[in-house]
Design a protein around this motif. Structure first.
Motif: not given
Length: 274
Positions: A62, A106-108, A119, A136, A177, A180
């Protein structure tokens, strides 16, 4: 296949290799979850990113705030700071390939079989895992499109600090954003406070660690996160795994085996002071 998770590497390549060697990590058989902030501030961001890219088929990564910062510098929307350690990455012949891969992360991440969510900063108290995955995806679609430049140019900032489902445009993307990648403590309505970097004992009145928030939805979910170095990995909860143990600040890097939650650590010589 054995799965492991590692906290904020931040260019601490030697310590990463130490941890992986302790478990005889085999990229042909094993999987490494990386909780963001793969690069920057540490002594060897180049070797770290090159290793992760080379073994990308054995990773679940992530993005953290430092990874997004690197993308912003690469795309020309931010100047490198004196404390950044990414110049060698940016001048390397393989930089374009690395940045193309980085923007695809990705962010998670969520593994429904093993029931681990990851994350960089955690799971906002007002979000379920299903919602987090959806938000995400919104960022991922932007990072993998021509809109990446507009996003990176307006990504920095502390507003809006409170999540609202009807947020739109730049405000919505920045808010997602920030939750996360920058979250530590929240007010009673789940709003972010960005300045606090201490531990659990000194959180200012009216705020809560995101994972101790009285209205947190995800109370039974297993969550891997980094970002909050001052915790030293301590969460007072056996379903929450804080893996940023301040390696870049002279403490240690932490690797966790997911099936039995066994920890492995590697300590560097002190080099930075917070």
């Amino acid at each position: 296949m054995t799965q492991y998770a590692v906290g904020d590497i931040q260019g601490c390549y030697t310590e990463l290799m130490d941890c992986l060697n302790q478990v005889n990590f085999n990229p042909d058989q094993d999987c490494l979850w990386v909780a963001g902030d793969m690069v920057n501030r540490g002594p060897d961001s180049l070797a770290t990113l090159a290793f992760l890219y080379e073994n990308r088929n054995s990773l679940r990564c992530v993005l953290g705030n430092h990874d997004l910062h690197l993308l912003a510098i690469y795309f020309g929307h931010r100047q490198a700071k004196s404390s950044d350690t990414v110049d060698q990455i940016l001048s390397h012949p393989d930089c374009d390939h690395w940045m193309e891969w980085l923007r695809q992360q990705p962010l998670c991440q969520y593994d429904s079989h093993n029931q681990y969510f990851m994350s960089h900063a955690g799971l906002p108290p007002q979000w379920s895992i299903k919602q987090a995955l959806s938000y995400s995806e919104e960022i991922a679609s932007v990072l993998n499109s021509e809109a990446i430049n507009a996003f990176l140019a307006t990504m920095y900032g502390n507003t809006p600090s409170h999540w609202q489902t009807d947020l739109s445009g730049t405000d919505r993307l920045r808010c997602i954003t920030n939750y996360f990648t920058r979250m530590r403590i929240c007010d009673i309505k789940g709003g972010l406070e960005f300045d606090y970097k201490g531990g659990l004992a000194d959180i200012p009145a009216g705020y809560y660690a995101w994972f101790k928030h009285p209205h947190r939805q995800s109370i039974n979910d297993r969550i891997i996160f980094g970002h909050w170095a001052s915790l030293g990995g301590y969460t007072d909860n056996n379903t929450l795994f804080g893996l940023d143990t301040a390696c870049v600040w002279g403490q240690h890097l932490t690797l966790m085996q997911l099936d039995n939650q066994q920890y492995f650590t590697a300590s560097p010589a002190p080099r930075l002071s917070q």
